[in-house]
Design an enzyme around this catalytic site. Structure first.
Site, PDB file in Angstrom:
ATOM      1  N   ARG A 113     -13.302   2.528  -4.155  1.00 28.08           N
ATOM      2  CA  ARG A 113     -12.278   1.614  -4.615  1.00 28.08           C
ATOM      3  C   ARG A 113     -12.202   0.238  -4.170  1.00 28.08           C
ATOM      4  O   ARG A 113     -12.255   0.023  -2.948  1.00 28.08           O
ATOM      5  CB  ARG A 113     -11.056   2.212  -4.557  1.00 28.08           C
ATOM      6  CG  ARG A 113     -10.633   3.666  -5.054  1.00 28.08           C
ATOM      7  CD  ARG A 113      -8.918   3.674  -5.323  1.00 28.08           C
ATOM      8  NE  ARG A 113      -8.274   3.526  -4.217  1.00 28.08           N
ATOM      9  CZ  ARG A 113      -7.081   3.694  -4.121  1.00 28.08           C
ATOM     10  NH1 ARG A 113      -6.445   4.142  -5.446  1.00 28.08           N
ATOM     11  NH2 ARG A 113      -6.480   3.388  -3.121  1.00 28.08           N
ATOM     12  N   THR A 117      -9.146  -4.762  -6.739  1.00 29.68           N
ATOM     13  CA  THR A 117      -8.770  -4.355  -8.192  1.00 29.68           C
ATOM     14  C   THR A 117      -8.288  -2.975  -8.141  1.00 29.68           C
ATOM     15  O   THR A 117      -7.705  -2.482  -8.914  1.00 29.68           O
ATOM     16  CB  THR A 117     -10.162  -4.562  -8.953  1.00 29.68           C
ATOM     17  OG1 THR A 117     -11.073  -3.725  -8.289  1.00 29.68           O
ATOM     18  CG2 THR A 117     -10.522  -6.004  -8.854  1.00 29.68           C
ATOM     19  N   ASP A 211      -5.260   7.369   3.825  1.00 28.81           N
ATOM     20  CA  ASP A 211      -6.482   7.246   3.613  1.00 28.81           C
ATOM     21  C   ASP A 211      -7.663   8.464   3.927  1.00 28.81           C
ATOM     22  O   ASP A 211      -7.734   8.865   5.067  1.00 28.81           O
ATOM     23  CB  ASP A 211      -7.358   5.934   3.873  1.00 28.81           C
ATOM     24  CG  ASP A 211      -8.801   5.664   3.356  1.00 28.81           C
ATOM     25  OD1 ASP A 211      -9.594   6.518   3.528  1.00 28.81           O
ATOM     26  OD2 ASP A 211      -9.002   4.572   2.762  1.00 28.81           O
ATOM     27  N   ASP A 214     -10.866   8.005   5.659  1.00 28.35           N
ATOM     28  CA  ASP A 214     -10.775   7.598   7.300  1.00 28.35           C
ATOM     29  C   ASP A 214     -10.309   8.547   7.930  1.00 28.35           C
ATOM     30  O   ASP A 214     -10.619   8.652   9.172  1.00 28.35           O
ATOM     31  CB  ASP A 214      -9.874   6.672   7.154  1.00 28.35           C
ATOM     32  CG  ASP A 214     -10.515   5.329   6.835  1.00 28.35           C
ATOM     33  OD1 ASP A 214     -11.587   5.014   6.780  1.00 28.35           O
ATOM     34  OD2 ASP A 214      -9.617   4.133   6.303  1.00 28.35           O
TER      35      ASP A 214
HETATM   36  C1  PRP Z   1     -10.360   7.574  -2.172  1.00 22.97           C
HETATM   37  C2  PRP Z   1     -10.158   8.836  -2.698  1.00 22.97           C
HETATM   38  C3  PRP Z   1     -10.944   8.952  -4.074  1.00 22.97           C
HETATM   39  C4  PRP Z   1     -10.189   7.685  -4.476  1.00 22.97           C
HETATM   40  C5  PRP Z   1      -8.931   7.963  -5.575  1.00 22.97           C
HETATM   41  O1  PRP Z   1     -11.679   7.122  -2.144  1.00 22.97           O
HETATM   42  O2  PRP Z   1     -11.230   9.799  -1.864  1.00 22.97           O
HETATM   43  O3  PRP Z   1     -12.180   8.823  -4.353  1.00 22.97           O
HETATM   44  O4  PRP Z   1      -9.776   6.953  -3.396  1.00 22.97           O
HETATM   45  O5  PRP Z   1      -8.637   6.808  -5.854  1.00 22.97           O
HETATM   46  P1  PRP Z   1      -8.356   6.297  -7.691  1.00 22.97           P
HETATM   47  O6  PRP Z   1      -8.015   7.711  -8.218  1.00 22.97           O
HETATM   48  O7  PRP Z   1      -7.511   5.380  -7.335  1.00 22.97           O
HETATM   49  O8  PRP Z   1      -9.891   6.127  -7.863  1.00 22.97           O
HETATM   50  P2  PRP Z   1     -12.207   5.604  -1.509  1.00 22.97           P
HETATM   51  O9  PRP Z   1     -12.269   4.678  -2.984  1.00 22.97           O
HETATM   52  O10 PRP Z   1     -11.138   4.954  -0.611  1.00 22.97           O
HETATM   53  O11 PRP Z   1     -13.425   5.788  -0.907  1.00 22.97           O
HETATM   54  P3  PRP Z   1     -13.824   6.711   0.503  1.00 22.97           P
HETATM   55  O12 PRP Z   1     -13.895   8.120  -0.107  1.00 22.97           O
HETATM   56  O13 PRP Z   1     -15.259   6.300   0.862  1.00 22.97           O
HETATM   57  O14 PRP Z   1     -12.943   6.334   1.465  1.00 22.97           O
HETATM   58  N1  URA Z   2      -7.554   7.138  -1.640  1.00 23.06           N
HETATM   59  C1  URA Z   2      -6.960   7.911  -0.230  1.00 23.06           C
HETATM   60  O1  URA Z   2      -7.597   8.099   0.510  1.00 23.06           O
HETATM   61  N2  URA Z   2      -5.620   7.980  -0.471  1.00 23.06           N
HETATM   62  C2  URA Z   2      -4.732   7.599  -1.132  1.00 23.06           C
HETATM   63  O2  URA Z   2      -3.500   7.793  -0.971  1.00 23.06           O
HETATM   64  C3  URA Z   2      -5.263   7.134  -2.359  1.00 23.06           C
HETATM   65  C4  URA Z   2      -6.634   6.860  -2.709  1.00 23.06           C
END
Ligand code: PRP
Ligand code: URA
Length: 220
Positions: A113, A117, A211, A214
């Site tokens: 994400r 945005t 997160d 993380d």
């Molecule tokens: C997180 C999560 C989803 C997304 C959800 O990933 O694992 O993929 O956010 O958010 P959304 O419904 O608003 O799209 P992130 O983009 O943080 O990436 P990561 O898994 O690499 O930490």
């Molecule tokens: N992605 C995450 O990892 N946590 C949230 O709460 C939303 C998006």
């Protein structure tokens, strides 16, 4: 549908409200939970979600012989499954689903994400060649705005997989994400352990678990 919440959600959503699931989810949410335990719980919850998500799989009779006598038993009817984690955090769920479905093939979709945005940015997509012949379980711990889920679903549908063969497994879902999925394609079934309250100004789920990526990989 009027406002989506934990007591009012579309038919395509299944909330796995089993006490063991809810107990494990509470430990997962706790900010004091270590990355090691967090990873174990994500794996276990993914196994429970996949158990529910495969409930509709068809069976066919086979004749077998137990040590006592012959019987008609039941076996899965020609199901082929692909598990597709959304990177990174979805990776934490793969092992749990594989324990339930050892023969499943694994695809990967890389999305993150954009921090400003909150829209998904694609960086990788590798899916099994024969994905159009498989039931597809997309796995990601968090369904927040739904942007990543809808983007992943569009990748899979572009490979000629019918909506009815796609299931989305998320440990926690926000009402906003469910609404986005419902608007994008109401035929895709969603399995989750909880529908939380809302998103905050950074599009994080409230109360959520922070997160997920993380916490799984210990990057913060
Ligand atoms: C997180 C999560 C989803 C997304 C959800 O990933 O694992 O993929 O956010 O958010 P959304 O419904 O608003 O799209 P992130 O983009 O943080 O990436 P990561 O898994 O690499 O930490
Ligand atoms: N992605 C995450 O990892 N946590 C949230 O709460 C939303 C998006």
């Amino acid at each position: 549908m009027s406002e989506i919440n934990a007591n009012n959600y579309p038919d395509q959503v299944t909330v796995v409200d089993h006490p063991m699931v809810q107990h494990k989810l509470s430990i997962l949410r706790d900010k004091e939970t270590s990355p090691k335990l967090f990873r174990e719980l994500v794996k276990e919850l993914a196994l429970f979600l996949s158990y529910e998500a495969t409930r509709g799989f068809e069976l066919e009779p086979i004749e077998i012989e137990t040590p006592i006598c012959q019987m008609t038993a039941y076996t899965l009817k020609g199901r082929k499954v692909a598990v597709v984690p959304i990177l990174r955090a979805g990776l934490g769920m793969v092992e749990g689903v594989q324990e339930m479905i050892p023969a499943a093939r694994i695809g990967h979709i890389g999305l993150y994400r954009d921090p400003d945005t909150h829209l998904p940015v694609e960086y990788y997509c590798k899916l099994p060649e024969d994905i159009d012949t498989r039931d597809v379980l997309i796995v990601d711990p968090m369904l927040a705005t739904g942007g990543s889920a809808v983007a992943a679903i569009n990748f899979i549908k572009a490979r000629n997989v019918a909506s009815e063969k796609i299931r989305f497994l998320a440990i926690i879902a926000a009402p906003e994400g469910i609404k986005a999925m419902d608007e994008a394609d109401p035929n895709i079934k969603i399995y989750t352990c909880a529908i939380d309250e809302c998103l905050n100004e950074h599009a994080y789920i409230v109360p959520g678990l922070g997160d997920a990526g993380d916490r799984i990989f210990g990057t913060k």
